[in-house]
Design an enzyme around this catalytic site. Structure first.
Site, PDB file in Angstrom:
ATOM      1  N   HIS A  32       0.860  -1.201   0.000  1.00 31.68           N
ATOM      2  CA  HIS A  32       0.000   0.000   0.000  1.00 31.68           C
ATOM      3  C   HIS A  32       0.887   1.239   0.000  1.00 31.68           C
ATOM      4  O   HIS A  32       1.274   1.753   1.045  1.00 31.68           O
ATOM      5  CB  HIS A  32      -0.928  -0.035   1.234  1.00 31.68           C
ATOM      6  CG  HIS A  32      -1.917   1.081   1.282  1.00 31.68           C
ATOM      7  ND1 HIS A  32      -3.075   1.014   2.024  1.00 31.68           N
ATOM      8  CD2 HIS A  32      -1.941   2.304   0.691  1.00 31.68           C
ATOM      9  CE1 HIS A  32      -3.767   2.134   1.891  1.00 31.68           C
ATOM     10  NE2 HIS A  32      -3.082   2.944   1.093  1.00 31.68           N
ATOM     11  N   HIS A  34       1.380   4.800  -2.491  1.00 32.19           N
ATOM     12  CA  HIS A  34       1.028   5.623  -3.658  1.00 32.19           C
ATOM     13  C   HIS A  34       2.311   6.267  -4.155  1.00 32.19           C
ATOM     14  O   HIS A  34       2.939   7.032  -3.407  1.00 32.19           O
ATOM     15  CB  HIS A  34       0.013   6.701  -3.271  1.00 32.19           C
ATOM     16  CG  HIS A  34      -1.239   6.150  -2.668  1.00 32.19           C
ATOM     17  ND1 HIS A  34      -2.384   5.952  -3.399  1.00 32.19           N
ATOM     18  CD2 HIS A  34      -1.515   5.727  -1.404  1.00 32.19           C
ATOM     19  CE1 HIS A  34      -3.322   5.449  -2.613  1.00 32.19           C
ATOM     20  NE2 HIS A  34      -2.827   5.299  -1.394  1.00 32.19           N
ATOM     21  N   HIS A 212      -9.397   0.928  -1.303  1.00 30.06           N
ATOM     22  CA  HIS A 212      -9.384   1.588  -0.002  1.00 30.06           C
ATOM     23  C   HIS A 212     -10.803   1.483   0.572  1.00 30.06           C
ATOM     24  O   HIS A 212     -11.784   1.801  -0.122  1.00 30.06           O
ATOM     25  CB  HIS A 212      -9.037   3.068  -0.145  1.00 30.06           C
ATOM     26  CG  HIS A 212      -7.584   3.349  -0.397  1.00 30.06           C
ATOM     27  ND1 HIS A 212      -6.860   2.747  -1.384  1.00 30.06           N
ATOM     28  CD2 HIS A 212      -6.716   4.196   0.233  1.00 30.06           C
ATOM     29  CE1 HIS A 212      -5.617   3.198  -1.357  1.00 30.06           C
ATOM     30  NE2 HIS A 212      -5.501   4.086  -0.374  1.00 30.06           N
ATOM     31  N   GLU A 215     -11.149   3.471   5.902  1.00 31.07           N
ATOM     32  CA  GLU A 215     -10.091   4.374   6.385  1.00 31.07           C
ATOM     33  C   GLU A 215     -10.808   5.467   7.166  1.00 31.07           C
ATOM     34  O   GLU A 215     -10.723   5.540   8.385  1.00 31.07           O
ATOM     35  CB  GLU A 215      -9.296   4.950   5.198  1.00 31.07           C
ATOM     36  CG  GLU A 215      -8.235   5.980   5.592  1.00 31.07           C
ATOM     37  CD  GLU A 215      -7.562   6.657   4.382  1.00 31.07           C
ATOM     38  OE1 GLU A 215      -8.101   6.565   3.252  1.00 31.07           O
ATOM     39  OE2 GLU A 215      -6.494   7.284   4.580  1.00 31.07           O
ATOM     40  N   ASP A 293       1.803   4.073   2.771  1.00 31.56           N
ATOM     41  CA  ASP A 293       0.776   4.908   2.131  1.00 31.56           C
ATOM     42  C   ASP A 293       1.392   6.052   1.308  1.00 31.56           C
ATOM     43  O   ASP A 293       1.588   5.901   0.108  1.00 31.56           O
ATOM     44  CB  ASP A 293      -0.203   5.429   3.188  1.00 31.56           C
ATOM     45  CG  ASP A 293      -1.583   5.749   2.637  1.00 31.56           C
ATOM     46  OD1 ASP A 293      -1.840   5.462   1.449  1.00 31.56           O
ATOM     47  OD2 ASP A 293      -2.427   6.270   3.390  1.00 31.56           O
ATOM     48  N   ASP A 294       1.690   7.175   1.952  1.00 31.57           N
ATOM     49  CA  ASP A 294       2.259   8.358   1.266  1.00 31.57           C
ATOM     50  C   ASP A 294       3.436   8.857   2.104  1.00 31.57           C
ATOM     51  O   ASP A 294       3.332   9.892   2.789  1.00 31.57           O
ATOM     52  CB  ASP A 294       1.190   9.445   1.141  1.00 31.57           C
ATOM     53  CG  ASP A 294      -0.028   8.958   0.379  1.00 31.57           C
ATOM     54  OD1 ASP A 294       0.049   8.846  -0.850  1.00 31.57           O
ATOM     55  OD2 ASP A 294      -1.048   8.658   1.024  1.00 31.57           O
TER      56      ASP A 294
END
Ligand code: ADE
Ligand code: ZN
Length: 350
Positions: A32, A34, A212, A215, A293-294
């Site tokens: 996961h 991005h 997703h 969340e 994630d980011d």
């Protein structure tokens, strides 16, 4: 220093707390991530200069100061704006390569990153620019860094299903570059079932599915992602804690949840890491994995996420090894490839 002191310091209830060195040595996958969220401020400013783009930030410090989020949308607004600096195939290559170098440093053996084509085609970029730059870097990573990969093309859920179908159409000449499709962006008010037909079409084309769900959105979105989108994994999924029956199903069916601890605290899903349910879910038998994630926006890559669990939730070696094993078994690698990594994890824990 008395060696017993170190020993006592590193144990809790007889279980050894996971050290950074141990976490690094564990073969891990990242499921996961991005790619646009791995754009570090330094590279962002460099690309802005290279492409003659004016950003509202004059320095790396100013960029970092802007990363003060109060929910998912406040992050997404800045995240989409930052993606403007990505203009050429080389830009996407550089972005992906920088992430792969991080993976190498952190003992990540396999990645299944997302990219959001619609973020780029909406700005007038040709579909092939992003996917070609990313794919070339991933191929080089496989050759030069021994990091295997499966690329996932994510649809933006705040847009319509019709627009997502256009994106799937544009992807047709590049189907061999991707392993599957995902669903991201603003969750609340955009339930999974909005994209039922799209995911059915993707399944018919032989693509894996992830989305997703849970969340910020309710736990019912986790169920509809499973039942209407036929996903193999749920991204985040932490709001399953609101429904015991759902947790029982996740355990029974061993549905992987790709959990992102630092993201969840940065976006205020939880005020503090000590409230995060990931270790509790792991102990109950839910198939949870750790992911970043980011990372450029949320303060750390994969090892920083593991270390946050060590520091605030006393993650021990056995739990860390189980999380790493879950990340391998929940990937889209084949059984032989999985077994090689799982054997190594087993060796490290004996
Ligand atoms: N796009 C990038 N990061 C995201 C996240 N955490 N949730 C939804 N969409 C995203
Ligand atoms: Zn995400």
């Amino acid at each position: 220093m008395n060696p017993n002191q170190t020993f006592l310091h590193n144990t809790l209830n007889g279980q050894q707390i996971a050290s950074l060195q141990f976490l690094k040595a564990l073969p891990k996958t990242e499921l996961h991530l991005h790619l646009e969220g791995s754009l570090e401020p330094e590279l962002m400013l460099k690309l802005a200069k290279r492409n003659n783009i004016t950003l509202p930030y004059a320095s790396v410090e100013a960029v970092r100061e802007a990363y003060d989020f109060h929910n998912l949308q406040s992050f997404l607004d800045i995240y989409y704006q930052c993606a403007d600096v990505l203009q050429t195939e080389q830009d996407f290559y550089d972005l992906t390569w920088a992430y792969l170098l991080k993976c190498q440093e952190e003992g990540i053996v396999h990645v299944e990153p997302f990219f959001d084509p619609q973020t780029h085609t909406a700005r007038g970029l040709d579909f092939k620019i992003a996917i070609t730059g990313i794919y070339n870097a991933l191929k080089d990573g496989e050759k030069k860094l021994s990091i295997s990969f499966g690329l996932i093309m994510s649809f933006l859920r705040h847009l319509t299903e019709e627009e997502a179908f256009e994106c799937l159409e544009q992807a047709q000449p590049f189907l061999s570059y991707i392993v599957g499709v995902g669903l991201d962006s603003s969750e609340q008010g955009n339930p999974p079932e909005k994209f039922t037909k799209l995911f059915q079409a993707a399944a018919e084309q032989g693509l894996k599915r992830v989305a997703h769900a849970g969340e910020e959105g309710p736990s019912t979105y986790i169920e509809t992602a499973l039942d209407t989108l036929t996903v193999q994994r749920v991204d985040h999924g932490v709001r399953c804690t609101e429904d015991d029956k759902l947790i029982e199903r996740l355990i029974r069916e061993q549905i992987p949840l790709t959990v992102c601890p630092l993201s969840n605290t940065k976006l205020k899903v939880y005020e503090h890491m000590s409230e995060h349910p990931i270790v509790g879910l792991l102990e109950r038998g839910v198939n949870v994995t750790v992911n970043s994630d980011d990372p450029a926006f949320f303060g750390g890559y994969l090892l920083a996420n593991y270390m946050a669990l060590v520091n605030d939730l006393n993650l021990n070696r056995a739990q860390a090894a189980q999380l790493a094993a879950n990340s391998v078994s929940s990937s889209f690698l084949n059984d032989n490839q999985k077994q090689i990594h799982l054997n190594k994890i087993k060796d490290l824990t004996q």
